[in-house]
Design a protein around this motif. Structure first.
Motif, mmCIF file in Angstrom:
data_model
loop_
_atom_site.group_PDB
_atom_site.id
_atom_site.type_symbol
_atom_site.label_atom_id
_atom_site.label_comp_id
_atom_site.label_asym_id
_atom_site.label_seq_id
_atom_site.Cartn_x
_atom_site.Cartn_y
_atom_site.Cartn_z
ATOM 1 N N ALA A 257 6.965 4.134 9.597
ATOM 2 C CA ALA A 257 8.165 3.890 10.393
ATOM 3 C C ALA A 257 9.253 3.241 9.543
ATOM 4 O O ALA A 257 10.434 3.602 9.625
ATOM 5 N N PHE A 258 8.859 2.271 8.727
ATOM 6 C CA PHE A 258 9.830 1.605 7.864
ATOM 7 C C PHE A 258 10.408 2.589 6.855
ATOM 8 O O PHE A 258 11.624 2.619 6.601
ATOM 9 N N HIS A 259 9.546 3.419 6.274
ATOM 10 C CA HIS A 259 9.991 4.413 5.306
ATOM 11 C C HIS A 259 11.003 5.366 5.938
ATOM 12 O O HIS A 259 12.060 5.670 5.352
ATOM 13 N N ASP B 43 0.846 -1.186 0.000
ATOM 14 C CA ASP B 43 0.000 0.000 0.000
ATOM 15 C C ASP B 43 0.883 1.238 0.000
ATOM 16 O O ASP B 43 1.878 1.319 0.728
ATOM 17 N N GLN B 44 0.501 2.211 -0.821
ATOM 18 C CA GLN B 44 1.278 3.440 -0.941
ATOM 19 C C GLN B 44 0.477 4.610 -0.371
ATOM 20 O O GLN B 44 -0.752 4.598 -0.347
ATOM 21 N N ALA B 45 1.199 5.604 0.103
ATOM 22 C CA ALA B 45 0.569 6.812 0.631
ATOM 23 C C ALA B 45 1.451 8.004 0.266
ATOM 24 O O ALA B 45 2.661 7.839 0.072
ATOM 25 N N PRO B 46 0.863 9.200 0.147
ATOM 26 C CA PRO B 46 1.675 10.378 -0.175
ATOM 27 C C PRO B 46 2.823 10.544 0.810
ATOM 28 O O PRO B 46 2.636 10.531 2.023
ATOM 29 N N GLY B 47 4.033 10.642 0.266
ATOM 30 C CA GLY B 47 5.206 10.838 1.104
ATOM 31 C C GLY B 47 5.731 9.590 1.756
ATOM 32 O O GLY B 47 6.753 9.626 2.450
ATOM 33 N N VAL B 48 5.048 8.461 1.578
ATOM 34 C CA VAL B 48 5.496 7.191 2.171
ATOM 35 C C VAL B 48 5.507 6.136 1.070
ATOM 36 O O VAL B 48 4.599 5.320 0.937
ATOM 37 N N ILE B 49 6.525 6.174 0.243
ATOM 38 C CA ILE B 49 6.646 5.248 -0.880
ATOM 39 C C ILE B 49 7.391 3.997 -0.440
ATOM 40 O O ILE B 49 8.444 4.075 0.188
ATOM 41 N N ILE B 50 6.821 2.852 -0.760
ATOM 42 C CA ILE B 50 7.481 1.566 -0.520
ATOM 43 C C ILE B 50 7.841 0.995 -1.892
ATOM 44 O O ILE B 50 6.974 0.548 -2.638
ATOM 45 N N THR B 51 9.129 1.041 -2.232
ATOM 46 C CA THR B 51 9.568 0.565 -3.542
ATOM 47 C C THR B 51 9.723 -0.955 -3.546
ATOM 48 O O THR B 51 9.698 -1.611 -2.509
ATOM 49 N N ARG B 52 9.894 -1.502 -4.743
ATOM 50 C CA ARG B 52 10.144 -2.938 -4.850
ATOM 51 C C ARG B 52 11.416 -3.313 -4.090
ATOM 52 O O ARG B 52 11.490 -4.358 -3.445
ATOM 53 N N ARG C 101 10.677 -6.959 9.648
ATOM 54 C CA ARG C 101 9.271 -7.342 9.584
ATOM 55 C C ARG C 101 8.615 -7.220 10.956
ATOM 56 O O ARG C 101 7.444 -6.835 11.064
ATOM 57 N N ALA C 102 9.361 -7.568 12.007
ATOM 58 C CA ALA C 102 8.800 -7.481 13.348
ATOM 59 C C ALA C 102 8.679 -6.038 13.826
ATOM 60 O O ALA C 102 7.696 -5.669 14.467
ATOM 61 N N ALA C 103 9.672 -5.218 13.507
ATOM 62 C CA ALA C 103 9.663 -3.837 13.984
ATOM 63 C C ALA C 103 8.710 -2.956 13.183
ATOM 64 O O ALA C 103 8.113 -2.027 13.732
ATOM 65 N N PHE C 104 8.555 -3.249 11.892
ATOM 66 C CA PHE C 104 7.777 -2.379 11.005
ATOM 67 C C PHE C 104 6.756 -3.187 10.209
ATOM 68 O O PHE C 104 6.964 -3.501 9.034
ATOM 69 N N PRO C 105 5.635 -3.573 10.794
ATOM 70 C CA PRO C 105 4.614 -4.314 10.037
ATOM 71 C C PRO C 105 4.001 -3.435 8.951
ATOM 72 O O PRO C 105 3.466 -2.359 9.225
ATOM 73 N N LEU C 106 4.088 -3.894 7.722
ATOM 74 C CA LEU C 106 3.591 -3.091 6.596
ATOM 75 C C LEU C 106 2.085 -3.177 6.440
ATOM 76 O O LEU C 106 1.516 -2.537 5.546
ATOM 77 N N SER C 107 1.431 -3.927 7.308
ATOM 78 C CA SER C 107 -0.027 -4.018 7.246
ATOM 79 C C SER C 107 -0.702 -2.765 7.790
ATOM 80 O O SER C 107 -1.902 -2.560 7.581
#
Length: 433
Positions: free
Chosen positions: A370-372, A335-344, A357-363
């Motif tokens: 946080a991951f970004h 899932d993408q959001a303005p200013g929070v891009i998750i690239t391949r 994965r434990a610290a930053f759940p992308l769900s």
């Protein structure tokens, strides 16, 4: 005509000072030893190296180019180990071949190995542990279990049908299943050796505590020097010490892969580390360590991050182009959001590391933010992606005078250190080598 025993190691050019230190220590205790270095790298610039170097082309592996791209240096250097053994036993007609990691120093002859072969062994292996680890240090029994029962910084095989058959099977597995992927039950070449007791009827498990002493078993084998100068591991003569995780130029670090020992509490083993690093330095580490890995970049000069090697269709042709635009575009699986891009690229990094994965759940949106933020401050360099990865995460090209990356919100500044501190302990991907 069959020859005697061949000893060998495998490394890239940046580790040739370690290989030279191993060779000189081996010959001091085994004066007639025949020693080879299989170079998991280009041979350019190695003409003056004093030991016999065998290039990758000698192995005759049709898949070698694909393996050089698909595997990291650690994975590649370990994945070719059975092919190197086969080259010596079948191609060069040695009766026995003994592998030693380059970061090993020999202190006494390999008498127990010769005795095992004389008694009919086809293979000789050393377990990581001879007793349980019962404190709270790292590595634990569970870490050892995940990485494999036997430490493959040492292994020895004869030229029997049983050995050659096993080595051929092992090599077939490592062509495309030699990854450092603990969650898939893989740890480079080493985890596969758990099958040895089942597949090798003449396997000899060498339980002499003087063989393969290292940070993972030092708690049971304290190193000391006898009055006559002989080095001991517990009550056994020290045969070889495995200096896994030492830091050249910094003997205060006993091993970067563990938290059980320091230079202050490791006893006489700390003296071994100091003396060993001095020899590595004298053998030209400053020179050799500065030579970059030949297979660490695309042909256009851009770095190959580990995740970029994992494309299903990757092969030797992968070196020709970096596919940066594909890797650093927004992922269709996040899932993408303005200013929070998750690239391949970012998603591949996230999926490759349990701590992330434990610290930053992308769900959750909070987890993605946080991951970004972590990626903007640490991840793009830590992952090897460099500036191109940062550009992708920012959704723009970095230009002179462009605005700096967005500041991390206060709540993230507090979250990141504590979250990662508690999770990084599980990221032991470089252990036990």
């Amino acid at each position: 005509m069959k020859l005697a025993t061949a000893y060998f190691t495998i490394c890239a050019r940046n580790y040739l000072a370690f290989a030279a230190t191993l060779a000189e220590s081996l010959r001091a205790k085994e004066p007639n030893a025949t020693f080879f270095v299989f170079l998991a790298d280009d041979t350019e610039g190695t003409e003056a190296f004093p030991e016999t170097i065998i290039p990758m082309s000698a192995l005759g592996l049709p898949e070698i180019g694909s393996m050089q791209f698909r595997y990291t240096l650690l994975e590649f250097a370990t994945a070719i180990k059975p092919a190197c053994l086969l080259h010596l036993l079948r191609g060069r007609n040695f009766t026995h071949a003994v592998y030693l990691d380059p970061d090993i120093q020999v202190f006494a002859p390999f008498g127990a190995v010769r005795e095992a072969f004389a008694a009919g062994a086809s293979c000789v292996l050393t377990p990581h542990l001879l007793q349980p680890l019962e404190d709270n240090g790292t590595p634990s029994d569970l870490h050892i279990l995940a990485s494999g029962t036997f430490n493959l910084g040492f292994c020895a095989f004869d030229a029997s049908i049983e050995s050659l058959s096993y080595l051929s099977w092992w090599q077939d597995r490592l062509i495309d299943q030699g990854y450092n992927a603990l969650e898939q039950g893989l740890f480079v070449d080493q985890k596969w050796m758990d099958f040895a007791p089942s597949f090798l009827s003449r396997l000899h498990i060498l339980r002499d505590p003087g063989y393969n002493v290292a940070y993972w078993n030092l708690a049971h084998r304290p190193v000391k020097q006898a009055e006559n100068g002989t080095w001991m591991a517990g009550e056994a003569k020290l045969i070889f010490f495995h200096f896994s995780g030492v830091v050249p130029g910094n003997p205060s670090v006993f091993s970067k892969h563990q938290d059980r020992f320091t230079a202050e509490n490791a006893g006489a083993a700390s003296r071994l580390v100091t003396a060993y690093l001095a020899r590595v330095s004298e053998n030209g580490h400053n020179h050799w360590s500065g030579i970059p890995y030949a297979y660490g970049k695309f042909l256009d000069g851009s770095p190959i991050a580990p995740m970029m090697r994992r494309r299903p269709d990757a092969g030797a042709q992968g070196f020709t182009q970096s596919d940066a635009s594909w890797w650093h575009a927004p992922s269709e699986r996040a899932d993408q959001a303005p200013g929070v891009i998750i690239t391949r690229f970012m998603l591949a990094l996230h999926e490759s590391r349990p701590d992330l994965r434990a610290a930053f759940p992308l769900s959750s949106g909070r987890g993605r933010a946080a991951f970004h933020a972590w990626f903007l401050t640490h991840g793009y360099t830590e992952s090897g992606g460099g500036e191109a990865a940062l550009e992708g995460a920012l959704g723009r090209s970095l230009r002179a005078g462009a605005a700096p990356p967005p500041k991390i919100p206060a709540w993230l500044s507090k979250l990141l250190p504590s979250a990662l501190r508690t999770r990084l302990k599980s990221a032991f991907v470089r252990m036990f080598r």
